[in-house]
Design an enzyme around this catalytic site. Structure first.
Site, PDB file in Angstrom:
ATOM      1  CG  ASN A 195     -17.167 -36.982 -17.067  1.00 23.92           C
ATOM      2  OD1 ASN A 195     -18.225 -37.140 -16.825  1.00 23.92           O
ATOM      3  ND2 ASN A 195     -16.359 -37.610 -16.575  1.00 23.92           N
ATOM      4  CG  HIS A 240     -19.985 -41.858 -17.975  1.00 21.60           C
ATOM      5  ND1 HIS A 240     -20.317 -41.089 -17.334  1.00 21.60           N
ATOM      6  CD2 HIS A 240     -18.109 -42.203 -16.830  1.00 21.60           C
ATOM      7  CE1 HIS A 240     -19.219 -40.101 -16.687  1.00 21.60           C
ATOM      8  NE2 HIS A 240     -17.894 -40.305 -16.124  1.00 21.60           N
ATOM      9  CB  CYS A 269     -18.687 -41.348 -13.744  1.00 19.23           C
ATOM     10  SG  CYS A 269     -18.224 -39.398 -13.834  1.00 19.23           S
TER      11      CYS A 269
HETATM   12  N1  ACO Z   1      -4.364 -29.081 -21.285  1.00 20.99           N
HETATM   13  C1  ACO Z   1      -2.634 -28.669 -21.978  1.00 20.99           C
HETATM   14  N2  ACO Z   1      -2.365 -29.499 -21.242  1.00 20.99           N
HETATM   15  C2  ACO Z   1      -2.442 -29.748 -19.906  1.00 20.99           C
HETATM   16  C3  ACO Z   1      -4.416 -29.769 -19.609  1.00 20.99           C
HETATM   17  C4  ACO Z   1      -5.283 -29.038 -20.685  1.00 20.99           C
HETATM   18  N3  ACO Z   1      -6.230 -28.718 -20.557  1.00 20.99           N
HETATM   19  N4  ACO Z   1      -4.709 -30.115 -18.118  1.00 20.99           N
HETATM   20  C5  ACO Z   1      -3.054 -31.141 -18.379  1.00 20.99           C
HETATM   21  N5  ACO Z   1      -2.438 -30.791 -19.319  1.00 20.99           N
HETATM   22  C6  ACO Z   1      -0.482 -31.025 -19.070  1.00 20.99           C
HETATM   23  C7  ACO Z   1      -0.491 -31.574 -17.329  1.00 20.99           C
HETATM   24  O1  ACO Z   1       0.069 -30.248 -17.348  1.00 20.99           O
HETATM   25  C8  ACO Z   1       0.993 -32.525 -18.222  1.00 20.99           C
HETATM   26  O2  ACO Z   1       1.856 -31.840 -18.755  1.00 20.99           O
HETATM   27  P1  ACO Z   1       3.356 -32.288 -19.048  1.00 20.99           P
HETATM   28  O3  ACO Z   1       3.779 -33.535 -19.391  1.00 20.99           O
HETATM   29  O4  ACO Z   1       4.426 -30.972 -18.377  1.00 20.99           O
HETATM   30  O5  ACO Z   1       3.529 -32.400 -16.900  1.00 20.99           O
HETATM   31  C9  ACO Z   1       0.143 -33.222 -19.437  1.00 20.99           C
HETATM   32  O6  ACO Z   1      -0.850 -32.343 -20.454  1.00 20.99           O
HETATM   33  C10 ACO Z   1       0.013 -34.634 -19.615  1.00 20.99           C
HETATM   34  O7  ACO Z   1      -1.228 -34.233 -18.323  1.00 20.99           O
HETATM   35  P2  ACO Z   1      -1.646 -35.870 -17.691  1.00 20.99           P
HETATM   36  O8  ACO Z   1      -2.257 -35.951 -16.632  1.00 20.99           O
HETATM   37  O9  ACO Z   1      -0.667 -37.379 -17.992  1.00 20.99           O
HETATM   38  O10 ACO Z   1      -2.553 -36.392 -19.837  1.00 20.99           O
HETATM   39  P3  ACO Z   1      -3.546 -37.501 -19.845  1.00 20.99           P
HETATM   40  O11 ACO Z   1      -2.931 -38.145 -21.019  1.00 20.99           O
HETATM   41  O12 ACO Z   1      -3.429 -38.722 -18.400  1.00 20.99           O
HETATM   42  O13 ACO Z   1      -4.869 -37.526 -20.119  1.00 20.99           O
HETATM   43  C11 ACO Z   1      -6.969 -37.542 -18.606  1.00 20.99           C
HETATM   44  C12 ACO Z   1      -5.975 -36.752 -18.584  1.00 20.99           C
HETATM   45  C13 ACO Z   1      -7.349 -36.732 -19.806  1.00 20.99           C
HETATM   46  C14 ACO Z   1      -7.859 -36.901 -17.681  1.00 20.99           C
HETATM   47  C15 ACO Z   1      -6.915 -38.789 -19.262  1.00 20.99           C
HETATM   48  O14 ACO Z   1      -5.855 -38.990 -17.713  1.00 20.99           O
HETATM   49  C16 ACO Z   1      -8.110 -39.069 -18.519  1.00 20.99           C
HETATM   50  O15 ACO Z   1      -9.292 -39.342 -18.935  1.00 20.99           O
HETATM   51  N6  ACO Z   1      -8.574 -39.949 -17.109  1.00 20.99           N
HETATM   52  C17 ACO Z   1      -9.276 -40.692 -17.026  1.00 20.99           C
HETATM   53  C18 ACO Z   1     -10.753 -39.338 -16.650  1.00 20.99           C
HETATM   54  C19 ACO Z   1     -12.374 -40.271 -16.157  1.00 20.99           C
HETATM   55  O16 ACO Z   1     -12.421 -41.457 -17.042  1.00 20.99           O
HETATM   56  N7  ACO Z   1     -12.082 -40.265 -15.293  1.00 20.99           N
HETATM   57  C20 ACO Z   1     -14.310 -40.362 -14.949  1.00 20.99           C
HETATM   58  C21 ACO Z   1     -14.436 -40.399 -13.547  1.00 20.99           C
HETATM   59  S1  ACO Z   1     -15.336 -39.120 -13.720  1.00 20.99           S
HETATM   60  C22 ACO Z   1     -16.062 -38.720 -12.051  1.00 20.99           C
HETATM   61  O17 ACO Z   1     -16.086 -39.899 -11.321  1.00 20.99           O
HETATM   62  C23 ACO Z   1     -16.612 -37.725 -12.035  1.00 20.99           C
END
Ligand code: ACO
Length: 328
Positions: A283, A253, A115
């Site tokens: 994204n 980004h 990214c």
């Molecule tokens: N729908 C419903 N529930 C979900 C989903 C979904 N799509 N995905 C995960 N969950 C659940 C999980 O199973 C978990 O459940 P549990 O608590 O029962 O285990 C709960 O939701 C929380 O999951 P987390 O992964 O802890 O959620 P978080 O609040 O951390 O959000 C996210 C996840 C959105 C990915 C966040 O961590 C994020 O944005 N991180 C940064 C990503 C990023 O910036 N990437 C950039 C680089 S990409 C690149 O270089 C290609």
């Protein structure tokens, strides 16, 4: 700077595949909800390619950028595509685009910095163009992320979308767009985001496994962004004797609306200075910054040759991150 040949952004273009998948659409295949996706990421929909590959999106974005200023493809000396979802390992996406648009005088190659790819590619292109005999370079960020995500993994599949954005760089006597930059990498944390693993399987080995799909530890990436991105922005602004208040826009980004909000808070800069379109596209990895730039120009918020000062910041797999300070 005074001895350097000046390079400016001459034109911008984008191409987005037509098909839209809303969050509600995804619930047909995945155990997810519009509420979860919207509240955690800010994403409402994404565009998904049904037939076009990465080089097709990049070709259209390049033609848009060229068409706006009537520069001929033969005048391009350098063509770089930033992508982590190429059509193939070889030929590069850049070579396919070079052929598609008939840029027969351009050298062409891909850059993969996930990214951060667009920011990395602009940095490389600006330096190469300034020492080349050519007048123009095309820098494209293009991705078909829908072919690399694991559609059974709700934690990543809902995040990504497809698209391409392109800038045409021009040597110019008056304006130098590229005021400052910093580019970083930390390969020791590469396992936080992997995609397209290829195992060594040959006549001397067998059974080695690799996961071709994108895998991401979202929490790790979130923490890394909060620590490194504000620092990178402050670094590039202060190194060039400016204050954050003097920056018109910070184009980050588009990974997550919560992340962008957190960065704006950490920098104590109003969220209005951090334009977003993640709700529309998800994204799009290396494509997100040039797509956003093109939209802001279309809406009149950003004008080329306006003397506006903007920061472009990428971050992602590698891990990689970095900022460009640009004067338009
Ligand atoms: N729908 C419903 N529930 C979900 C989903 C979904 N799509 N995905 C995960 N969950 C659940 C999980 O199973 C978990 O459940 P549990 O608590 O029962 O285990 C709960 O939701 C929380 O999951 P987390 O992964 O802890 O959620 P978080 O609040 O951390 O959000 C996210 C996840 C959105 C990915 C966040 O961590 C994020 O944005 N991180 C940064 C990503 C990023 O910036 N990437 C950039 C680089 S990409 C690149 O270089 C290609």
């Amino acid at each position: 700077m005074s001895n350097r040949v000046k390079v400016r952004i001459h034109s911008v273009g984008k191409y987005i595949p037509e098909k839209i998948l809303t969050n509600d659409d995804l619930t047909e295949w995945l155990d997810t909800s519009d509420e979860w996706i919207t509240s955690r990421t800010g994403i409402k929909q994404r565009h998904i390619s049904t037939t076009e590959n990465t080089s097709d999106l990049c070709t259209e974005a390049a033609l848009k950028a060229l068409g706006k200023v009537k520069v001929k493809a033969e005048e391009i000396g350098l063509l770089i595509v930033a992508t982590m979802s190429p059509d193939a390992h070889s030929p590069s996406v850049a070579c396919t685009v070079q052929s598609n648009i008939h840029a027969k005088n351009a050298m062409a190659f891909d850059i993969n910095a996930a990214c951060s790819g667009f920011v990395y590619a602009c940095s490389v292109a600006e330096k190469m163009l300034s020492v080349s005999p050519y007048q123009y370079a095309l820098v494209i960020g293009g991705e078909v992320m829908s072919k690399v995500v694991d559609w059974k993994d709700r934690s990543t599949a809902v995040l990504f979308g497809d698209g391409a954005g392109c800038v045409l760089l021009e040597k110019n006597e008056n304006t130098h767009s590229f005021i400052g930059e910093n580019l970083h990498a930390d390969g020791s944390r590469g396992s936080s985001l992997t995609s397209g693993e290829v195992a060594v399987n040959n006549l001397l080995t067998s059974g080695n496994k690799a996961n071709p799909h994108l895998q991401m530890n979202g929490r790790d990436i979130f923490d890394f962004v909060i620590r490194s991105v504000p620092k990178s922005i402050i670094e590039v602004v202060e190194a060039n004797q400016l204050q954050l208040e003097e920056i018109d826009y910070f184009l980050l980004h588009q990974a997550n609306a919560r992340l962008i909000k957190a960065v704006s808070k950490k920098l104590k800069q109003p969220i209005e200075k951090f334009p977003q379109n993640i709700d529309q596209y998800g994204n799009t990895s290396a494509a997100s910054i040039p797509i956003l730039l093109d939209e802001l120009i279309e809406h009149g918020d950003i004008q080329l040759n306006s003397n506006q000062t903007i920061v472009l910041t990428g971050f992602g797999g590698g891990l990689t991150w970095g900022s460009l300070l640009i004067k338009l």
